[in-house]
Design a protein around this motif. Structure first.
Motif, PDB file in Angstrom:
ATOM      1  N   GLN A  18      83.437  -9.359 -27.523  1.00  0.00           N
ATOM      2  CA  GLN A  18      82.869 -10.430 -26.684  1.00  0.00           C
ATOM      3  C   GLN A  18      81.686 -10.935 -27.520  1.00  0.00           C
ATOM      4  N   HIS A  19      81.708 -12.285 -27.933  1.00  0.00           N
ATOM      5  CA  HIS A  19      81.073 -13.013 -28.792  1.00  0.00           C
ATOM      6  C   HIS A  19      79.799 -13.858 -28.328  1.00  0.00           C
ATOM      7  N   GLU A  20      80.139 -13.938 -26.915  1.00  0.00           N
ATOM      8  CA  GLU A  20      79.210 -14.921 -26.101  1.00  0.00           C
ATOM      9  C   GLU A  20      79.183 -14.199 -24.543  1.00  0.00           C
ATOM     10  N   LEU A  21      78.027 -14.189 -24.031  1.00  0.00           N
ATOM     11  CA  LEU A  21      78.141 -13.580 -22.752  1.00  0.00           C
ATOM     12  C   LEU A  21      76.948 -14.484 -21.992  1.00  0.00           C
ATOM     13  N   LEU A  22      77.301 -15.342 -20.911  1.00  0.00           N
ATOM     14  CA  LEU A  22      76.637 -16.093 -19.999  1.00  0.00           C
ATOM     15  C   LEU A  22      75.618 -16.850 -20.879  1.00  0.00           C
ATOM     16  N   GLY A  23      76.245 -17.491 -22.003  1.00  0.00           N
ATOM     17  CA  GLY A  23      75.409 -18.591 -23.035  1.00  0.00           C
ATOM     18  C   GLY A  23      74.636 -17.845 -23.958  1.00  0.00           C
ATOM     19  N   ILE A  24      74.559 -16.460 -24.036  1.00  0.00           N
ATOM     20  CA  ILE A  24      74.022 -15.856 -25.030  1.00  0.00           C
ATOM     21  C   ILE A  24      74.633 -15.348 -26.008  1.00  0.00           C
ATOM     22  N   ASP A  25      74.237 -15.596 -27.241  1.00  0.00           N
ATOM     23  CA  ASP A  25      75.194 -15.409 -28.554  1.00  0.00           C
ATOM     24  C   ASP A  25      74.994 -14.044 -28.859  1.00  0.00           C
TER      25      ASP A  25
END
Length: 191
Positions: A18-25
């Motif tokens: 997962q490279h991005e979570l809720l807009g967080i890189d």
């Protein structure tokens, strides 16, 4: 000469990230399985503590988030003992063994094991809690583990195997199969 078996399926395992979570890189990315398990563990721990003690404050925030994070990080790593399992899986199997015991498989599952055939609580726990025997908890521990001299009832006397190997040639095997296999064009009354 000894034979060595190798398992190659570990080389074909692809780990999704997962490279991005809720807009967080997340940069290089976190493994998705570990992330999902971590979120589940944090939610259960946080929810349980919130139900018991209420929302965390500045001082209790660490107690609410650090233990599940440590369990998630170390639990999602590959076990050094059994490399096909995660540490979390090994821990769960170990806890299940200590709590429930081991139900032996008898005759390939044809018969359920009687309760007396299970491994006793003392046999499962005594090696792990032996250091508590001389402490003030010793009598309580002995009472919980049960009597020491209980022997698990056996299934009976040992069975003596007295077999002799025999070598049959192809002609003997052909005669034996001919005797037992009916000829398709003959009827039962014509024999």
């Amino acid at each position: 000469m000894s034979r060595t078996g190798r398992t190659y399926t570990r080389h074909f395992e692809l780990d999704t990230r997962q490279h991005e979570l809720l807009g967080i890189d997340l940069g290089e990315g976190a493994p998705r399985r570990a992330l999902v398990i971590g979120i589940a563990i944090v939610a259960l721990w946080f929810g349980g503590l919130t139900l018991l003690f209420g929302l965390p404050g500045k001082l209790t925030f660490t107690i609410y988030f650090l233990p599940p994070m440590i369990v998630s990080v170390y639990g999602a790593q590959r076990s050094r003992i059994v490399d096909r399992r995660w540490n979390l899986t090994r821990w769960a199997i170990g806890i299940r063994y200590l709590v429930l015991g081991h139900r032996p498989i008898i005759c390939g599952g044809q018969r359920a094991a009687a309760r007396g055939e299970w491994i006793a609580r003392r046999d499962r726990w005594a090696p792990r809690v032996a250091f508590l025997a001389d402490s003030p908890l010793g009598p309580l521990l002995d009472r919980w583990l049960g009597p020491e001299d209980t022997a698990t009832p056996g299934a009976g006397a040992p069975v003596r195997l007295d077999s002799r190997p025999r070598l049959y040639g192809p002609d003997t095997v052909a005669r034996a199969t001919r005797r037992r296999t009916p000829i398709p064009h003959q009827k039962k009354g014509d024999q």
